[in-house]
Design an enzyme around this catalytic site. Structure first.
Site, PDB file in Angstrom:
ATOM      1  N   THR A  96       0.874  -1.181   0.000  1.00 50.31           N
ATOM      2  CA  THR A  96       0.000   0.000   0.000  1.00 50.31           C
ATOM      3  C   THR A  96       0.913   1.233   0.000  1.00 50.31           C
ATOM      4  OG1 THR A  96      -0.110  -0.187   2.416  1.00 50.31           O
ATOM      5  CG2 THR A  96      -1.978  -1.059   1.162  1.00 50.31           C
ATOM      6  N   CYS A 124       7.819   1.962   5.790  1.00 56.38           N
ATOM      7  CA  CYS A 124       6.510   2.257   6.391  1.00 56.38           C
ATOM      8  C   CYS A 124       6.371   3.611   7.087  1.00 56.38           C
ATOM      9  CB  CYS A 124       6.113   1.121   7.323  1.00 56.38           C
ATOM     10  SG  CYS A 124       5.654  -0.331   6.353  1.00 56.38           S
TER      11      CYS A 124
HETATM   12  N1  LIG Z   1       7.539  -4.235   5.795  1.00 55.04           N
HETATM   13  C1  LIG Z   1       7.118  -4.139   7.025  1.00 55.04           C
HETATM   14  O1  LIG Z   1       7.909  -4.176   7.959  1.00 55.04           O
HETATM   15  C2  LIG Z   1       5.662  -4.002   7.338  1.00 55.04           C
HETATM   16  C3  LIG Z   1       4.723  -3.724   6.348  1.00 55.04           C
HETATM   17  N2  LIG Z   1       3.412  -3.557   6.677  1.00 55.04           N
HETATM   18  C4  LIG Z   1       2.410  -3.309   5.635  1.00 55.04           C
HETATM   19  O2  LIG Z   1       2.157  -4.557   4.968  1.00 55.04           O
HETATM   20  C5  LIG Z   1       1.897  -4.338   3.588  1.00 55.04           C
HETATM   21  C6  LIG Z   1       2.869  -5.147   2.750  1.00 55.04           C
HETATM   22  O3  LIG Z   1       4.171  -4.669   3.017  1.00 55.04           O
HETATM   23  P1  LIG Z   1       5.471  -5.508   2.625  1.00 55.04           P
HETATM   24  O4  LIG Z   1       5.259  -6.928   2.968  1.00 55.04           O
HETATM   25  O5  LIG Z   1       6.614  -4.763   3.199  1.00 55.04           O
HETATM   26  O6  LIG Z   1       5.462  -5.342   1.048  1.00 55.04           O
HETATM   27  P2  LIG Z   1       6.374  -6.115  -0.009  1.00 55.04           P
HETATM   28  O7  LIG Z   1       6.486  -5.210  -1.165  1.00 55.04           O
HETATM   29  O8  LIG Z   1       7.590  -6.645   0.652  1.00 55.04           O
HETATM   30  O9  LIG Z   1       5.480  -7.386  -0.404  1.00 55.04           O
HETATM   31  C7  LIG Z   1       4.255  -7.308  -1.064  1.00 55.04           C
HETATM   32  C8  LIG Z   1       4.129  -8.506  -1.987  1.00 55.04           C
HETATM   33  O10 LIG Z   1       2.823  -8.520  -2.551  1.00 55.04           O
HETATM   34  C9  LIG Z   1       2.938  -9.032  -3.866  1.00 55.04           C
HETATM   35  N3  LIG Z   1       1.721  -8.707  -4.628  1.00 55.04           N
HETATM   36  C10 LIG Z   1       1.334  -7.523  -5.142  1.00 55.04           C
HETATM   37  N4  LIG Z   1       0.149  -7.663  -5.781  1.00 55.04           N
HETATM   38  C11 LIG Z   1      -0.211  -8.954  -5.658  1.00 55.04           C
HETATM   39  C12 LIG Z   1      -1.304  -9.719  -6.115  1.00 55.04           C
HETATM   40  N5  LIG Z   1      -2.297  -9.168  -6.841  1.00 55.04           N
HETATM   41  N6  LIG Z   1      -1.356 -11.034  -5.825  1.00 55.04           N
HETATM   42  C13 LIG Z   1      -0.361 -11.623  -5.114  1.00 55.04           C
HETATM   43  N7  LIG Z   1       0.712 -10.942  -4.659  1.00 55.04           N
HETATM   44  C14 LIG Z   1       0.788  -9.635  -4.924  1.00 55.04           C
HETATM   45  C15 LIG Z   1       4.196  -8.366  -4.392  1.00 55.04           C
HETATM   46  O11 LIG Z   1       4.710  -9.042  -5.527  1.00 55.04           O
HETATM   47  C16 LIG Z   1       5.111  -8.471  -3.175  1.00 55.04           C
HETATM   48  O12 LIG Z   1       5.878  -9.657  -3.186  1.00 55.04           O
HETATM   49  C17 LIG Z   1       1.973  -2.841   3.384  1.00 55.04           C
HETATM   50  O13 LIG Z   1       0.681  -2.292   3.534  1.00 55.04           O
HETATM   51  C18 LIG Z   1       2.841  -2.366   4.533  1.00 55.04           C
HETATM   52  O14 LIG Z   1       2.567  -1.042   4.905  1.00 55.04           O
HETATM   53  C19 LIG Z   1       2.962  -3.675   7.958  1.00 55.04           C
HETATM   54  C20 LIG Z   1       3.843  -3.968   8.969  1.00 55.04           C
HETATM   55  C21 LIG Z   1       5.253  -4.163   8.745  1.00 55.04           C
HETATM   56  O1  LIG Z   2       4.531  -0.749   9.697  1.00 53.70           O
HETATM   57  C1  LIG Z   2       5.686  -1.126   9.535  1.00 53.70           C
HETATM   58  O2  LIG Z   2       6.186  -1.401   8.459  1.00 53.70           O
HETATM   59  C2  LIG Z   2       6.616  -1.261  10.685  1.00 53.70           C
HETATM   60  O3  LIG Z   2       7.332  -0.002  10.772  1.00 53.70           O
HETATM   61  C3  LIG Z   2       8.296   0.052  11.802  1.00 53.70           C
HETATM   62  O4  LIG Z   2       9.265  -0.990  11.626  1.00 53.70           O
HETATM   63  P1  LIG Z   2      10.486  -0.891  10.576  1.00 53.70           P
HETATM   64  O5  LIG Z   2      10.067  -0.056   9.424  1.00 53.70           O
HETATM   65  O6  LIG Z   2      10.942  -2.279  10.357  1.00 53.70           O
HETATM   66  O7  LIG Z   2      11.644  -0.109  11.280  1.00 53.70           O
HETATM   67  P2  LIG Z   2      11.929   0.505  12.725  1.00 53.70           P
HETATM   68  O8  LIG Z   2      12.755  -0.408  13.510  1.00 53.70           O
HETATM   69  O9  LIG Z   2      10.686   1.032  13.347  1.00 53.70           O
HETATM   70  O10 LIG Z   2      12.827   1.734  12.284  1.00 53.70           O
HETATM   71  C4  LIG Z   2      12.277   2.785  11.497  1.00 53.70           C
HETATM   72  C5  LIG Z   2      13.297   3.880  11.323  1.00 53.70           C
HETATM   73  O11 LIG Z   2      13.539   4.532  12.570  1.00 53.70           O
HETATM   74  C6  LIG Z   2      14.929   4.498  12.868  1.00 53.70           C
HETATM   75  N1  LIG Z   2      15.099   4.383  14.329  1.00 53.70           N
HETATM   76  C7  LIG Z   2      14.463   3.410  15.019  1.00 53.70           C
HETATM   77  C8  LIG Z   2      14.587   3.322  16.381  1.00 53.70           C
HETATM   78  C9  LIG Z   2      15.388   4.249  17.062  1.00 53.70           C
HETATM   79  O12 LIG Z   2      15.538   4.225  18.310  1.00 53.70           O
HETATM   80  N2  LIG Z   2      15.999   5.201  16.336  1.00 53.70           N
HETATM   81  C10 LIG Z   2      15.885   5.306  14.988  1.00 53.70           C
HETATM   82  O13 LIG Z   2      16.467   6.214  14.353  1.00 53.70           O
HETATM   83  C11 LIG Z   2      15.474   3.305  12.114  1.00 53.70           C
HETATM   84  O14 LIG Z   2      16.848   3.417  11.916  1.00 53.70           O
HETATM   85  C12 LIG Z   2      14.665   3.375  10.841  1.00 53.70           C
HETATM   86  O15 LIG Z   2      15.193   4.309   9.918  1.00 53.70           O
HETATM   87  C13 LIG Z   2       7.622  -0.199  13.154  1.00 53.70           C
HETATM   88  O16 LIG Z   2       8.614  -0.218  14.188  1.00 53.70           O
HETATM   89  C14 LIG Z   2       6.885  -1.538  13.134  1.00 53.70           C
HETATM   90  O17 LIG Z   2       6.182  -1.731  14.373  1.00 53.70           O
HETATM   91  C15 LIG Z   2       5.887  -1.517  11.994  1.00 53.70           C
HETATM   92  O18 LIG Z   2       5.200  -2.750  11.904  1.00 53.70           O
END
Ligand SMILES: NC(=O)C1=CN([C@@H]2O[C@H](COP(=O)(O)OP(=O)(O)OC[C@H]3O[C@@H](n4cnc5c(N)ncnc54)[C@H](O)[C@@H]3O)[C@@H](O)[C@H]2O)C=CC1
Ligand SMILES: O=C(O)[C@H]1O[C@H](OP(=O)(O)OP(=O)(O)OC[C@H]2O[C@@H](n3ccc(=O)[nH]c3=O)[C@H](O)[C@@H]2O)[C@H](O)[C@@H](O)[C@@H]1O
Length: 446
Positions: free
Chosen positions: A89, A260
């Site tokens: 997203t 994110c």
């Molecule tokens: N990366 C993170 O640490 C976190 C991400 N999120 C949220 O989760 C969501 C996904 O994020 P990520 O996993 O990081 O994204 P990502 O880009 O790593 O993975 C998304 C996957 O979905 C696949 N995809 C897209 N359209 C598709 C379809 N029609 N059918 C099947 N697969 C499809 C893509 O090819 C890709 O492999 C986002 O909304 C993000 O904000 C939430 C918490 C943590």
């Molecule tokens: O929605 C998401 O994707 C995720 O986003 C963050 O997780 P992430 O993006 O993996 O990274 P963080 O560890 O939160 O770090 C984010 C940024 O803040 C920075 N950071 C983090 C912690 C800190 O103490 N200081 C600091 O500068 C990191 O270096 C990085 O650039 C949130 O921590 C997760 O809970 C959430 O699920």
């Protein structure tokens, strides 16, 4: 609820972690992606993301036959009682979350979902999306549930299996769907909060935006510390003892980034605007983050004598934090671009990066070791807190460098080690005297 049939759509950081972890909890999982190469690799048991523990879970799942990877969402859902949507997203041109991938999947699956199944949205989506997904599905026999994910990259598997909380939001007060999803997590020891879907969706944005705001606050305090000869590391330690504040997520850095926090802060701002609120606190947190990165550039410029044009700078760390190979919205790359815009000649090293980096191609030469990045450089800038940077042979780095300056935007290095190597160290919010030299440390108490 043991051995449920689960489908996971999207095999990225969230989807792959969800699929692998749910398998490890005893469920049968079919995980779909649209990337043929990704699906092929996963079928061979090759992890497509760098996350501790994920490869082992994938291998176990494949061997047990309880984890399967398929191409395309439709191929995954036939027997699934629960379908997790984990698609991207990203930020749209206007700043709001771009829901096209999510809507496309919902449209694609509408006619093939099995009767009585629960669609679980794990992607981060604006408040109201679960209800909208229900409308798009237009299936009275299918429940929609919001189940935001809070994992951090670099500790995704651990975070998924050991969450601080599990949040489940039932769209349309459909508690049966929420209970089914709660059942999938029954082996996990964490508080389960069941809410309406709007609250659940807001919990995710509020959490990420709070974390971003906290970091902008800390980074601004660090800037003040530099003017006032205070030490941010002591300040945050002192703050962290207050249980109401806590000591995590208080490390100053080069600004927050990643896939994110940047997109979610802007998305919530757009949501706020849509109901007539300017959300000045969040606006300021975003602006402060940008300004903080410019202050890092100011430091580097000063360190090389006031003009970056032609100055050779070695960058250590390119990912948005240590422990991940993710470069999306990395503050290191944002700073690299600012330095390149002033004509700096940049060599960058990151232990998880090989080959050219999209977005800075032609601006940063990627080199194979920290020592290569140091070669002839007027200054070194540490941008990611990789442990190996602390363990570098700093006297050897000093021999390779053209200048003496090391700017440590993560307060990661030991200033005394650099001092002994004859290098001039500057951290973030650490005491620096007005002429730029390090303030002598106070004598240790006997
Ligand atoms: N990366 C993170 O640490 C976190 C991400 N999120 C949220 O989760 C969501 C996904 O994020 P990520 O996993 O990081 O994204 P990502 O880009 O790593 O993975 C998304 C996957 O979905 C696949 N995809 C897209 N359209 C598709 C379809 N029609 N059918 C099947 N697969 C499809 C893509 O090819 C890709 O492999 C986002 O909304 C993000 O904000 C939430 C918490 C943590
Ligand atoms: O929605 C998401 O994707 C995720 O986003 C963050 O997780 P992430 O993006 O993996 O990274 P963080 O560890 O939160 O770090 C984010 C940024 O803040 C920075 N950071 C983090 C912690 C800190 O103490 N200081 C600091 O500068 C990191 O270096 C990085 O650039 C949130 O921590 C997760 O809970 C959430 O699920």
């Amino acid at each position: 609820m043991r051995g449920s049939n689960v489908a996971v759509v999207g095999a990225g950081y969230v989807g792959l972690t969800t699929a692998a972890c749910l398998t490890s909890l005893g469920h049968r999982v079919v995980c779909a992606d649209v990337g043929q190469k990704k699906v092929d690799m996963l079928r061979r048991g090759e992890a497509t993301i760098q996350e501790p523990g994920i490869a082992a879970l994938i291998a176990e799942g494949l061997v047990s036959g309880r984890l399967e990877f398929v191409l395309g969402a439709r191929a995954a859902v036939a027997e699934a009682g629960t379908v997790f949507l984990c698609v991207p997203t990203p930020m749209s041109a206007g700043g709001a979350a771009d829901l096209r991938a999510l809507e496309a999947v919902v449209t694609e699956l509408r006619d093939v979902l099995s009767p009585g199944c629960v669609v679980v949205n794990k992607s981060t989506v604006p408040v109201g999306t679960a209800v909208r997904v229900g409308e798009l599905l237009d299936r009275a026999d299918v429940s929609v549930v919001s189940n935001p994910e809070f994992l951090r990259e670099g500790s995704a598997v651990y975070d998924f299996l050991n969450p601080n909380r599990i949040v489940i939001g039932a769209a349309g007060h459909d508690l049966a769907g929420a209970e089914r999803v709660a059942g999938l997590y029954e082996k996990i020891d964490a508080p389960v909060l069941v809410t309406d879907s709007a609250s659940s969706e807001m919990i995710k944005y509020a959490s990420n935006c709070y974390l971003a705001t906290r970091l902008s606050f800390v980074n601004t305090i660090a800037e003040l510390c530099e003017y006032l000869d205070a030490d941010i590391d002591d300040v945050t330690t002192g703050m962290g003892y207050d249980e109401r504040i806590g000591n995590s997520f208080l490390r100053p850095g080069p600004g927050w980034g990643g896939s994110c926090l940047p997109k979610d802060t802007v998305a919530l701002l757009r949501t706020a605007e849509s109901v007539g609120s300017e959300f000045p606190v969040l606006r300021a947190a975003i602006d402060a983050n940008q300004r903080h990165q410019e202050l890092v550039v100011d430091k580097v410029r000063k360190a090389v004598g006031g003009d970056l044009a032609g100055a050779r700078i070695g960058l250590l760390g390119l990912t948005f934090k240590a422990g991940t190979d993710d470069l999306r919205d990395s503050p290191a790359l944002a700073i690299a671009k600012l330095l390149a815009a002033e004509g700096a000649d940049l060599a960058g090293y990151d232990p998880s990066v090989r080959g050219p980096v999209a977005g800075v191609t032609g601006q940063v030469r990627i080199v194979g070791t920290a020592y290569h990045a140091a070669h002839g450089a007027a200054a070194i800038v540490v941008l990611t807190e990789w442990p190996e940077f602390r363990a570098l042979d700093w006297p050897r780095m000093a021999v390779r460098l053209g200048g003496r300056s090391v700017i440590d935007t993560r307060n990661h290095l030991d200033p005394l080690v650099l001092d002994r190597a004859g290098l001039s160290y500057q951290g973030i919010g650490r005491p620096v005297s007005r002429d730029g030299s390090r303030k002598p440390l106070p004598p240790l108490a006997a």
